[in-house]
Design a protein around this motif. Structure first.
Motif, PDB file in Angstrom:
ATOM      1  N   LYS A   1       0.818  -1.213   0.000  1.00 20.72           N
ATOM      2  CA  LYS A   1       0.000   0.000   0.000  1.00 20.72           C
ATOM      3  C   LYS A   1       0.853   1.265   0.000  1.00 20.72           C
ATOM      4  CE  LYS A   1      -4.018  -1.990  -0.038  1.00 20.72           C
ATOM      5  NZ  LYS A   1      -4.895  -1.863  -1.191  1.00 20.72           N
ATOM      6  N   SER A   2       2.094   1.183   0.495  1.00 29.94           N
ATOM      7  CA  SER A   2       2.944   2.371   0.522  1.00 29.94           C
ATOM      8  C   SER A   2       3.500   2.693  -0.861  1.00 29.94           C
ATOM      9  CB  SER A   2       4.088   2.197   1.520  1.00 29.94           C
ATOM     10  OG  SER A   2       5.025   1.259   1.044  1.00 29.94           O
ATOM     11  N   HIS A   3       3.565   1.709  -1.741  1.00 31.09           N
ATOM     12  CA  HIS A   3       4.121   1.932  -3.073  1.00 31.09           C
ATOM     13  C   HIS A   3       3.064   2.314  -4.100  1.00 31.09           C
ATOM     14  CE1 HIS A   3       8.062   0.704  -1.851  1.00 31.09           C
ATOM     15  NE2 HIS A   3       7.588  -0.422  -1.375  1.00 31.09           N
ATOM     16  N   SER A   4       1.832   1.863  -3.882  1.00 30.27           N
ATOM     17  CA  SER A   4       0.769   2.144  -4.854  1.00 30.27           C
ATOM     18  C   SER A   4      -0.562   1.713  -4.260  1.00 30.27           C
ATOM     19  CB  SER A   4       1.035   1.388  -6.156  1.00 30.27           C
ATOM     20  OG  SER A   4       0.903   0.002  -5.945  1.00 30.27           O
ATOM     21  N   SER A   5      -1.581   1.803  -5.049  1.00 32.99           N
ATOM     22  CA  SER A   5      -2.905   1.370  -4.588  1.00 32.99           C
ATOM     23  C   SER A   5      -3.191  -0.055  -5.043  1.00 32.99           C
ATOM     24  CB  SER A   5      -3.979   2.327  -5.114  1.00 32.99           C
ATOM     25  OG  SER A   5      -3.950   2.312  -6.529  1.00 32.99           O
TER      26      SER A   5
ATOM     27  N   PRO B   1      -4.178  -3.749  -5.249  1.00 31.91           N
ATOM     28  CA  PRO B   1      -5.075  -4.551  -4.413  1.00 31.91           C
ATOM     29  C   PRO B   1      -4.320  -5.690  -3.720  1.00 31.91           C
ATOM     30  CG  PRO B   1      -5.731  -4.673  -6.742  1.00 31.91           C
ATOM     31  CD  PRO B   1      -4.516  -3.826  -6.662  1.00 31.91           C
TER      32      PRO B   1
ATOM     33  N   GLU C   1      -4.080  -0.561  10.637  1.00 29.59           N
ATOM     34  CA  GLU C   1      -3.991  -0.095   9.245  1.00 29.59           C
ATOM     35  C   GLU C   1      -2.591  -0.321   8.712  1.00 29.59           C
ATOM     36  OE1 GLU C   1      -6.410   1.382   7.355  1.00 29.59           O
ATOM     37  OE2 GLU C   1      -7.900   1.139   8.914  1.00 29.59           O
ATOM     38  N   PRO C   2      -2.409  -0.410   7.418  1.00 29.51           N
ATOM     39  CA  PRO C   2      -3.442  -0.434   6.395  1.00 29.51           C
ATOM     40  C   PRO C   2      -4.055  -1.826   6.283  1.00 29.51           C
ATOM     41  CG  PRO C   2      -1.304  -0.646   5.362  1.00 29.51           C
ATOM     42  CD  PRO C   2      -1.057  -0.499   6.842  1.00 29.51           C
TER      43      PRO C   2
ATOM     44  N   ASP D   1      -7.424  -5.488   0.912  1.00 26.72           N
ATOM     45  CA  ASP D   1      -8.698  -5.257   0.231  1.00 26.72           C
ATOM     46  C   ASP D   1      -9.703  -6.358   0.511  1.00 26.72           C
ATOM     47  OD1 ASP D   1      -8.252  -2.826  -1.719  1.00 26.72           O
ATOM     48  OD2 ASP D   1      -6.412  -3.998  -1.664  1.00 26.72           O
TER      49      ASP D   1
ATOM     50  N   SER E   1      -9.449  -1.740  -9.659  1.00 26.29           N
ATOM     51  CA  SER E   1      -8.200  -0.981  -9.600  1.00 26.29           C
ATOM     52  C   SER E   1      -7.946  -0.237 -10.902  1.00 26.29           C
ATOM     53  CB  SER E   1      -7.043  -1.932  -9.307  1.00 26.29           C
ATOM     54  OG  SER E   1      -5.828  -1.250  -9.258  1.00 26.29           O
TER      55      SER E   1
ATOM     56  N   SER F   1     -10.161   2.877 -11.176  1.00 25.91           N
ATOM     57  CA  SER F   1      -9.819   3.990 -10.301  1.00 25.91           C
ATOM     58  C   SER F   1      -8.468   4.596 -10.667  1.00 25.91           C
ATOM     59  CB  SER F   1      -9.817   3.543  -8.844  1.00 25.91           C
ATOM     60  OG  SER F   1      -8.839   2.549  -8.641  1.00 25.91           O
ATOM     61  N   ALA F   2      -7.739   3.955 -11.581  1.00 23.26           N
ATOM     62  CA  ALA F   2      -6.411   4.464 -11.958  1.00 23.26           C
ATOM     63  C   ALA F   2      -6.520   5.598 -12.948  1.00 23.26           C
ATOM     64  CB  ALA F   2      -5.581   3.338 -12.561  1.00 23.26           C
TER      65      ALA F   2
END
Length: 121
Positions: A68-72, A74, A90-91, A94, A117, A120-121
């Motif tokens: 989650k720190s590098h991208s969204s 899933p 957290e985080p 999904d 994903s 939403s990109a």
């Protein structure tokens, strides 16, 4: 289709999950430890992550956090310890699936998360 990082510290389980996802047309990179998975997340791009929660050298929280720190991207946690994983700080992943997971269900869920994903990109 998608590039997926698959993590489990049990060799036969990671091999099986990779085979299931590869049969669905995905390119899958196996990993057998949290440390290895986190290094792979730092140096490669993935469209999704499928991970166990209890790993020999750490727990899945470190992997979820790294992903989650590098991208969204899933993240799906497949574990016999879903309640423990879901209560972690957290985080959050999904989705959480209880082991043993139905192969068709795993593929369907990963594909749906990938579609979401992409939108939403």
């Amino acid at each position: 289709m998608a590039r997926i990082l698959c993590i489990d510290d049990e060799p036969h389980v990671v091999t099986l999950k990779c085979a299931i996802l590869e049969a669905a047309g995905h390119t899958v990179t196996p990993s057998s430890s949290a440390h290895d998975a986190i290094e792979k997340l730092k140096t490669n791009e993935y469209d999704a992550v499928v991970t166990d929660w209890r790993l020999g050298d750490a727990n899945g929280r470190a992997i979820v956090q790294a992903a989650k720190s590098h991208s969204s991207v899933p993240v799906v946690v497949v574990s016999g310890y879903v309640a423990e994983a879901f209560q972690a700080a957290e985080p959050l992943a999904d989705l959480y699936l209880e082991k043993p997971v139905n192969p068709e269900e795993l593929v369907t869920i990963v594909n749906e998360l990938l579609k979401t994903s992409e939108r939403s990109a």
